[in-house]
Enzyme design. Structure first.
Site, PDB file in Angstrom:
ATOM      1  N   HIS A 122      43.342  40.678  42.609  1.00 53.86           N
ATOM      2  CA  HIS A 122      42.465  39.856  41.776  1.00 53.86           C
ATOM      3  C   HIS A 122      42.773  38.373  41.901  1.00 53.86           C
ATOM      4  O   HIS A 122      41.879  37.542  41.708  1.00 53.86           O
ATOM      5  CB  HIS A 122      42.575  40.280  40.307  1.00 53.86           C
ATOM      6  CG  HIS A 122      41.819  41.523  39.992  1.00 53.86           C
ATOM      7  ND1 HIS A 122      42.348  42.794  40.183  1.00 53.86           N
ATOM      8  CD2 HIS A 122      40.573  41.726  39.500  1.00 53.86           C
ATOM      9  CE1 HIS A 122      41.460  43.699  39.821  1.00 53.86           C
ATOM     10  NE2 HIS A 122      40.381  43.080  39.413  1.00 53.86           N
ATOM     11  N   GLY A 123      44.019  38.036  42.207  1.00 61.02           N
ATOM     12  CA  GLY A 123      44.343  36.621  42.357  1.00 61.02           C
ATOM     13  C   GLY A 123      45.761  36.418  42.859  1.00 61.02           C
ATOM     14  O   GLY A 123      46.663  37.193  42.529  1.00 61.02           O
TER      15      GLY A 123
END
Length: 328
Positions: free
Chosen positions: A322-323
């Site tokens: 996600h990041g």
């Protein structure tokens, strides 16, 4: 090209009209060219990444199906390294490099490598996982290799789900590209209604809530606990409407042309347990991690210690997907 832009509205109308005016082979070419244009609008040079991975995975799929033993496994590893390599370099190089610099700094050593000021290619995390699912399924003999290079290219680049999913499996999507769908008014109507609902969730709900949420989160000391709690509740609504809205537009756009993409969100906030929540939130990603990481690690068929380690590995990788930050 963002789904919530006027440019996309014109793009969708033109592509859909042309789609139903062509025969089957013409439709495949149209969708591939349209998808390429859709991607080129963001940053043209990054389409070369897609081209390289498409070529590698296309031939890897064919050669894997024709091979046995170690050669078969080596071809799969080559495919996975190519896909993960691009993802790791563009998404995680600066993150890893900063941590190396921090670690070396404790010993007074300067990191000889520098950060690269490049943008993350749009949708890289999504189409990388979709491409990987193809070669893995061919390796597992659950999917026959796609011999048509144009069709395989479209599988990776299909514009409705190129940027933000759903992350499709080859068993679902590839056969549909070999199918000629007649014009179906009910499917067109259903697709347009789903697109409108997704646009409402994105533009009217998520984008409006983000104004308050961002203001509160950027200045937390200026607000009371009750206000920050309200902002947090609004954030849960914002992130759901933002992501599920995009998924609805993607599924609706595909459905209007006859294609069925998998459901990506199924009222997750109505779940009665954490496990049920993860079965209903970003379904295409959670099932991807289940099938290609959690189960190969042993799933729940192991002792309690190993089970908790499997959980930790899956959710750590999911967070980093996600990041690129420790906060994820």
């Amino acid at each position: 090209m963002l789904f919530n832009s006027l440019q996309f509205v014109f793009f969708y109308i033109v592509v859909t009209i042309l789609y139903f005016s062509l025969r089957h082979r013409g439709r495949v070419w149209l969708l591939l060219l349209a998808s390429s244009y859709f991607y080129l609008v963001f940053k043209p040079v990054y389409i070369l990444i897609l081209l390289v991975t498409i070529i590698v995975d296309y031939f890897a799929g064919i050669w894997i199906s024709q091979s046995e033993g170690k050669k078969r496994k080596s071809l799969l590893i080559l495919s996975l390294i190519t896909n993960v390599g691009f993802l790791a370099f563009f998404k995680y190089w600066n993150f890893i490099n900063k941590n190396i610099s921090l670690a070396l700094g404790f010993f007074g050593v300067e990191n000889p490598f520098h950060d690269y000021p490049f943008d993350l290619p749009i949708g890289l995390s999504f189409h990388t996982f979709q491409a990987m699912s193809y070669t893995i399924e061919v390796y597992r003999r659950n999917q026959k290799p796609e011999k048509d290079f144009i069709v395989y290219s479209l599988y990776v680049m299909f514009y409705p789900q190129l940027v933000a999913g759903p992350i499709e499996r080859p068993q679902n999507l590839l056969p549909q590209f070999h199918t000629y769908f007649k014009f179906d008014f009910e499917k067109l109507k259903s697709g347009l209604m789903l697109m409108a609902w997704g646009l409402f969730k994105k533009v009217v709900v998520a984008d409006r809530l983000s104004i308050m949420v961002d203001y509160c989160y950027d200045n937390p000391t200026q607000f009371s606990g009750l206000t920050l709690l309200m902002a947090t509740v609004f954030f849960t609504i914002q992130i759901y409407c933002d992501f599920s809205g995009y998924s609805d537009i993607a599924i609706g756009a595909a459905r209007s042309m006859g294609y069925d993409l998998m459901l990506n969100f199924n009222a997750p906030y109505l779940s009665k347990s954490i496990s049920e929540f993860w079965r209903r939130w970003h379904i295409s990603l959670s099932t991807w991690f289940r099938d290609y990481l959690y189960i190969p690690l042993g799933g729940s068929r192991v002792g309690s210690g190993r089970l908790y380690l499997n959980y930790l590995i899956v959710f750590t990788v999911s967070g980093l997907w996600h990041g690129a930050a420790w906060t994820f």
